[in-house]
Design an enzyme around this catalytic site. Structure first.
Site, PDB file in Angstrom:
ATOM      1  N   LYS A   8      68.103   9.075  43.817  1.00  0.00           N
ATOM      2  CA  LYS A   8      69.427   8.929  43.951  1.00  0.00           C
ATOM      3  C   LYS A   8      70.046   8.580  45.418  1.00  0.00           C
ATOM      4  CE  LYS A   8      70.224  11.825  40.046  1.00  0.00           C
ATOM      5  NZ  LYS A   8      70.869  12.836  39.505  1.00  0.00           N
ATOM      6  N   HIS A  93      72.339   4.720  34.376  1.00  0.00           N
ATOM      7  CA  HIS A  93      72.465   6.083  34.490  1.00  0.00           C
ATOM      8  C   HIS A  93      73.888   6.592  34.400  1.00  0.00           C
ATOM      9  CE1 HIS A  93      72.022   9.850  36.659  1.00  0.00           C
ATOM     10  NE2 HIS A  93      70.835   9.761  36.366  1.00  0.00           N
ATOM     11  N   GLU A  95      75.456   8.509  36.092  1.00  0.00           N
ATOM     12  CA  GLU A  95      76.467   8.394  37.482  1.00  0.00           C
ATOM     13  C   GLU A  95      76.941   7.238  37.494  1.00  0.00           C
ATOM     14  OE1 GLU A  95      73.305  10.276  39.885  1.00  0.00           O
ATOM     15  OE2 GLU A  95      73.681  12.194  38.724  1.00  0.00           O
ATOM     16  N   GLY A 171      71.563  17.797  36.908  1.00  0.00           N
ATOM     17  CA  GLY A 171      71.799  18.166  38.313  1.00  0.00           C
ATOM     18  C   GLY A 171      72.897  19.581  38.120  1.00  0.00           C
TER      19      GLY A 171
HETATM   20  P1  PGA Z   1      68.251  15.946  37.634  1.00  0.00           P
HETATM   21  O1  PGA Z   1      68.649  14.632  37.592  1.00  0.00           O
HETATM   22  O2  PGA Z   1      66.793  16.477  37.478  1.00  0.00           O
HETATM   23  O3  PGA Z   1      68.756  16.342  39.164  1.00  0.00           O
HETATM   24  O4  PGA Z   1      69.043  16.938  36.638  1.00  0.00           O
HETATM   25  C1  PGA Z   1      68.055  13.736  36.736  1.00  0.00           C
HETATM   26  C2  PGA Z   1      68.908  12.488  36.467  1.00  0.00           C
HETATM   27  O5  PGA Z   1      69.759  12.186  36.802  1.00  0.00           O
HETATM   28  O6  PGA Z   1      67.985  11.413  36.390  1.00  0.00           O
END
Ligand code: PGA
Length: 253
Positions: A8, A93, A95, A171
């Site tokens: 990220k 993704h 996000e 997350g």
């Molecule tokens: P995370 O993120 O392991 O921090 O939950 C996974 C992702 O967004 O690919």
């Protein structure tokens, strides 16, 4: 199995080089059938490729633009990603969908563009908490999967990776139970069978993503249709990332 780290918007150039070097040494030579990748921020791709060179760890990017080139300030093309040594690219993704206006249509266009440039897209699908609470998780994942893969043609099952990532688990420290993940992965497998046929579908990797870490990786990877993980937070520490790779090796035996 594929274990892919999504860094990220973390690490500057120095930090990315250091993390990549630590990952290479912690991961070592993964067991047969286990592939490993890291997806650093764009600005560190070139430098990380140099660090990964000669190792078993492959390079991926976190997004791409659907056009070949042109007046798209701030965007990065598939050819650029190829030129710095990317093998994978994450597409759609949650996000990107949530904060950057990514739509099912743009995800579909990006997947096609990745394939045209011989990148392997890691296509992310997954429902929000609200959608799960409303019992709509299958409907949402089906819509996203069908839209993302609509025009794709595969030469081999290795040309495509899906990541099932329930948004409520990303997350948050809240992981899907192995049963929840297993059921959704089996469902995605049926969608892949409908789309690509019974020969190709079993070989397409479906990764789980959402708070996967060393402590819960084994039970998630033990599910029959879970073919690896897309790892966020736990990918920022080489030891915890390597521990997940070890869990994938154990699950693959
Ligand atoms: P995370 O993120 O392991 O921090 O939950 C996974 C992702 O967004 O690919």
């Amino acid at each position: 199995m594929l274990i892919a780290g999504n860094w990220k918007m973390n690490t500057d150039l120095t930090g990315a080089r250091q993390l990549a070097a630590s990952v290479v040494s912690a991961v070592g030579t993964p067991g047969a059938g286990v592939d490993v990748a890291v997806c650093p921020p764009y600005v560190s791709l070139d430098a990380v490729f140099t660090v990964l060179h000669g190792s078993a760890v492959r390079l991926g990017a976190q997004d791409l633009h659907e056009a070949d080139s042109g007046a798209f300030t701030g965007a990065v093309s598939a050819a650029m990603l190829r030129s710095v040594g990317c093998h994978y690219v994450i597409v759609g993704h949650s996000e990107r969908r949530q904060y950057f206006g990514e739509t099912d249509a743009s995800v579909g266009a990006k997947v096609l563009q990745a394939r045209r440039n011989r990148l392997v897209p890691i296509v992310c699908v997954g429902e929000t908490l609200e959608e799960r609470d409303a019992g709509r998780e299958r409907e949402v994942v089906e819509r996203q999967t069908v839209a993302a893969l609509r025009d794709v043609r595969l030469e081999s099952a290795a040309d495509l990776v899906i990541a099932y990532e329930p948004v409520w688990a990303i997350g948050t420290g809240r992981t899907a139970t192995p049963e929840q993940a297993g059921a959704m992965h089996a469902f995605v497998r049926t969608l892949l069978r409908d789309r690509f046929g019974p020969e190709s579908a079993p070989g397409i990797r479906i990764l789980y993503g959402g708070s996967m870490k060393a402590e819960n990786a084994a039970e998630l990877l033990a599910q029959p249709d879970v073919d690896g993980g897309l790892i966020g937070g736990a990918a920022l520490k080489a030891d915890s990332f390597a521990a997940i790779v070890r869990a994938a090796e154990a699950a693959n035996r």
